[in-house]
Design a protein around this motif. Structure first.
Motif, PDB file in Angstrom:
ATOM      1  N   PHE A   1       1.268  -1.375  -0.162  1.00 49.39           N
ATOM      2  CA  PHE A   1      -0.122   0.321  -0.041  1.00 49.39           C
ATOM      3  C   PHE A   1       0.815   1.392   0.016  1.00 49.39           C
ATOM      4  CE2 PHE A   1      -2.475   3.760   2.031  1.00 49.39           C
ATOM      5  CZ  PHE A   1      -3.652   3.735   1.685  1.00 49.39           C
ATOM      6  N   GLU A   2       1.697   1.123   0.734  1.00 50.89           N
ATOM      7  CA  GLU A   2       2.537   2.504   1.035  1.00 50.89           C
ATOM      8  C   GLU A   2       3.809   3.042   0.113  1.00 50.89           C
ATOM      9  OE1 GLU A   2       4.979  -0.914   3.553  1.00 50.89           O
ATOM     10  OE2 GLU A   2       2.536   0.109   2.735  1.00 50.89           O
ATOM     11  N   ALA A   3       3.759   1.779  -0.663  1.00 47.20           N
ATOM     12  CA  ALA A   3       4.909   1.944  -2.319  1.00 47.20           C
ATOM     13  C   ALA A   3       4.139   2.523  -3.291  1.00 47.20           C
ATOM     14  CB  ALA A   3       5.633   0.909  -2.488  1.00 47.20           C
ATOM     15  N   ILE A   4       2.849   2.717  -3.170  1.00 44.77           N
ATOM     16  CA  ILE A   4       1.861   2.574  -4.483  1.00 44.77           C
ATOM     17  C   ILE A   4       2.046   3.385  -5.041  1.00 44.77           C
ATOM     18  CG2 ILE A   4       0.238   2.812  -6.084  1.00 44.77           C
ATOM     19  CD1 ILE A   4      -0.416  -0.171  -4.281  1.00 44.77           C
ATOM     20  N   LEU A   5       1.750   5.088  -4.025  1.00 45.00           N
ATOM     21  CA  LEU A   5       1.322   6.471  -4.508  1.00 45.00           C
ATOM     22  C   LEU A   5       2.637   6.836  -5.244  1.00 45.00           C
ATOM     23  CD1 LEU A   5      -1.130   8.151  -1.587  1.00 45.00           C
ATOM     24  CD2 LEU A   5      -1.175   6.694  -4.737  1.00 45.00           C
ATOM     25  N   PRO A   6       4.128   6.985  -4.505  1.00 50.34           N
ATOM     26  CA  PRO A   6       5.353   7.067  -5.028  1.00 50.34           C
ATOM     27  C   PRO A   6       5.447   6.611  -6.296  1.00 50.34           C
ATOM     28  CG  PRO A   6       5.581   6.610  -2.600  1.00 50.34           C
ATOM     29  CD  PRO A   6       4.048   6.112  -3.189  1.00 50.34           C
ATOM     30  N   ALA A   7       5.105   5.542  -6.111  1.00 53.20           N
ATOM     31  CA  ALA A   7       5.855   4.535  -7.792  1.00 53.20           C
ATOM     32  C   ALA A   7       4.653   4.999  -8.843  1.00 53.20           C
ATOM     33  CB  ALA A   7       5.238   2.830  -7.364  1.00 53.20           C
ATOM     34  N   LEU A   8       3.879   5.864  -8.237  1.00 50.35           N
ATOM     35  CA  LEU A   8       2.942   6.179  -9.582  1.00 50.35           C
ATOM     36  C   LEU A   8       3.512   7.324 -10.143  1.00 50.35           C
ATOM     37  CD1 LEU A   8      -0.625   6.106  -8.263  1.00 50.35           C
ATOM     38  CD2 LEU A   8       0.328   4.684 -10.073  1.00 50.35           C
ATOM     39  N   ASP A   9       4.146   8.250  -9.119  1.00 55.20           N
ATOM     40  CA  ASP A   9       5.201   9.417  -9.186  1.00 55.20           C
ATOM     41  C   ASP A   9       5.974   9.290 -10.617  1.00 55.20           C
ATOM     42  OD1 ASP A   9       5.283  12.253  -8.595  1.00 55.20           O
ATOM     43  OD2 ASP A   9       7.224  11.955  -7.729  1.00 55.20           O
ATOM     44  N   SER A  10       7.230   8.634  -9.743  1.00 57.49           N
ATOM     45  CA  SER A  10       8.124   8.000 -10.508  1.00 57.49           C
ATOM     46  C   SER A  10       7.943   7.326 -12.080  1.00 57.49           C
ATOM     47  CB  SER A  10       8.942   6.777  -9.726  1.00 57.49           C
ATOM     48  OG  SER A  10       8.178   5.542  -9.795  1.00 57.49           O
ATOM     49  N   GLY A  11       6.297   7.189 -12.412  1.00 54.71           N
ATOM     50  CA  GLY A  11       6.307   6.159 -14.163  1.00 54.71           C
ATOM     51  C   GLY A  11       6.241   5.354 -14.240  1.00 54.71           C
ATOM     52  N   LYS A  12       6.384   4.495 -12.424  1.00 51.24           N
ATOM     53  CA  LYS A  12       6.297   2.496 -12.760  1.00 51.24           C
ATOM     54  C   LYS A  12       5.362   2.261 -13.246  1.00 51.24           C
ATOM     55  CE  LYS A  12       8.042  -1.059  -9.442  1.00 51.24           C
ATOM     56  NZ  LYS A  12       8.527  -1.353  -8.230  1.00 51.24           N
ATOM     57  N   TYR A  13       4.012   2.704 -12.404  1.00 50.90           N
ATOM     58  CA  TYR A  13       3.042   1.933 -12.916  1.00 50.90           C
ATOM     59  C   TYR A  13       2.183   3.310 -13.163  1.00 50.90           C
ATOM     60  CZ  TYR A  13       4.530  -1.154  -8.940  1.00 50.90           C
ATOM     61  OH  TYR A  13       5.230  -1.579  -8.859  1.00 50.90           O
ATOM     62  N   ASP A  14       1.374   3.038 -14.837  1.00 51.44           N
ATOM     63  CA  ASP A  14      -0.099   3.887 -14.758  1.00 51.44           C
ATOM     64  C   ASP A  14      -1.226   4.142 -14.002  1.00 51.44           C
ATOM     65  OD1 ASP A  14       1.142   3.927 -17.470  1.00 51.44           O
ATOM     66  OD2 ASP A  14       0.684   1.483 -17.812  1.00 51.44           O
ATOM     67  N   VAL A  15      -1.534   3.043 -12.809  1.00 50.98           N
ATOM     68  CA  VAL A  15      -2.965   3.477 -11.889  1.00 50.98           C
ATOM     69  C   VAL A  15      -2.308   2.831 -10.746  1.00 50.98           C
ATOM     70  CG1 VAL A  15      -4.181   1.914 -13.457  1.00 50.98           C
ATOM     71  CG2 VAL A  15      -5.144   3.704 -11.369  1.00 50.98           C
ATOM     72  N   GLY A  16      -3.094   2.889  -9.818  1.00 52.30           N
ATOM     73  CA  GLY A  16      -3.470   2.334  -8.726  1.00 52.30           C
ATOM     74  C   GLY A  16      -4.114   1.876  -8.260  1.00 52.30           C
ATOM     75  N   THR A  17      -5.116   1.068  -7.304  1.00 51.60           N
ATOM     76  CA  THR A  17      -5.614   1.141  -6.642  1.00 51.60           C
ATOM     77  C   THR A  17      -4.920  -0.278  -5.015  1.00 51.60           C
ATOM     78  OG1 THR A  17      -6.055  -2.004  -7.468  1.00 51.60           O
ATOM     79  CG2 THR A  17      -7.469   0.146  -8.353  1.00 51.60           C
ATOM     80  N   GLY A  18      -6.223   0.720  -3.815  1.00 56.84           N
ATOM     81  CA  GLY A  18      -5.511   0.223  -2.614  1.00 56.84           C
ATOM     82  C   GLY A  18      -6.479   1.110  -1.415  1.00 56.84           C
ATOM     83  N   ASN A  19      -7.946   1.092  -2.013  1.00 59.52           N
ATOM     84  CA  ASN A  19      -8.586   2.009  -1.072  1.00 59.52           C
ATOM     85  C   ASN A  19      -8.413   3.460  -0.845  1.00 59.52           C
ATOM     86  OD1 ASN A  19     -10.637   2.872   1.075  1.00 59.52           O
ATOM     87  ND2 ASN A  19     -11.484   0.627  -0.029  1.00 59.52           N
TER      88      ASN A  19
END
Length: 312
Positions: A119-137
């Motif tokens: 959970f805590e890794a997804i939002l920073p990874a979005l900013d870095s471009g690693k993922y296009d979108v994230g889910t996790g409530n």
């Protein structure tokens, strides 16, 4: 009842959440023994997504390069049902987040490459471009809106649960927690809310509550059942779901409502298409079928919005 009493249903929640660590490490075989048996029959598997058809108007809102590629990479935080969890095989993910993401992808004519992440890794990874979108409530807050764009699909929020032997009846003010130990998820809005308001206890001459954070929901519930925490703060839907699966605990009350959405890097061009897709799911009835499947009808939103203000 004794604080250490565990039921088979509690084992389901603990084991399923602990399986997140194993699967996230890339070694599904390392999932705890008995995970499949514990989870079997506990998670709804009704198919409410495969009938969704592509919405050409919504798909045209996608950037041209995305339409051409036909794929998106999505990060999913798994381990907090009904938002997301594992089925009996310990590998297949399921939940409201999963169904909504898959349904939106079908509306847009896309294939999702899903990767389980903490959970805590997804939002920073979005900013870095690693993922296009994230889910996790992911709840929409003013702080998150500074760096993240959201497309809303349900309304959930913050709540509390306790053991049956707790004297707490309802938490309407965090000073009611003074002197207690509160278990919650690491990197969540719950942790932020609790830490920002600990001073309320000392301001009135009382012992502050202690905040203990955990990286998976199973550990959070274990801390409550075993007496290491006095109260759990988590998602409203997650708490309601969990107390139905285990004995000796009860949902206390809702504390604050928040819109929940798909998360994107700030300034994403994907948001209008995702918004149109969610609203398309509402129009064709898929939206209500997903909520009914997971028993969260109270979380319905009227319309999807892009990064709305935090609910106060």
């Amino acid at each position: 009842m004794p604080r250490t009493r565990h039921t088979a249903a509690f084992a389901l929640i603990t084991v399923a959440a602990l399986a997140l660590t194993a699967c996230g490490s890339g070694d599904p075989a390392a999932a705890p023994a008995g995970a499949a048996a514990a989870a079997e029959g506990k998670v709804p598997t009704t198919d409410v997504v495969s009938s969704v058809r592509k919405d050409e108007a919504a798909a045209k809102l996608l950037p041209a390069d995305v339409r051409a590629a036909g794929t998106l990479t999505i990060a999913a935080s798994v381990g907090n049902p009904p938002g997301s969890t594992y089925l009996a095989d310990g590998k297949t993910v399921a939940g409201t987040d999963i169904d909504f993401a898959d349904a939106v992808a079908r509306k847009l004519g896309l294939r999702l490459t899903r990767e389980v992440a903490s959970f805590e890794a997804i939002l920073p990874a979005l900013d870095s471009g690693k993922y296009d979108v994230g889910t996790g409530n992911f709840g929409v807050t003013e702080e998150r809106r500074r760096t993240i764009d959201f497309v809303t699909y349900i309304n959930d929020g913050q709540g509390f649960a306790v053991r049956d032997d707790s004297r707490l009846k309802k938490v309407t003010d965090l000073t009611q927690l003074c002197g207690l130990t509160v278990g919650t998820g690491a990197g969540t809005t719950f942790e932020v809310t609790l830490e920002e308001n600990r001073h309320l206890c000392t301001d009135t001459g009382r012992e502050p509550y202690d905040v203990r954070t955990y990286n998976d929901q199973g550990a959070t519930w274990a801390s409550l059942q075993q007496g290491r925490s006095d109260v759990v703060m988590s998602t409203i839907n997650g708490l309601r779901y969990a107390v139905e699966q285990q004995e000796g605990v009860r949902f206390l009350n809702e504390f604050k409502r928040l819109d929940v959405g798909f998360a994107f890097k700030k300034g994403t061009p994907l948001a209008p298409a995702f918004q149109a897709a969610v609203n398309g799911l509402k129009a064709d009835g898929t939206y209500d079928r997903i909520l009914k499947k997971w028993g969260i009808g109270a979380s319905a939103i009227t319309t999807s919005r892009i990064s709305p203000p935090e609910i106060k």
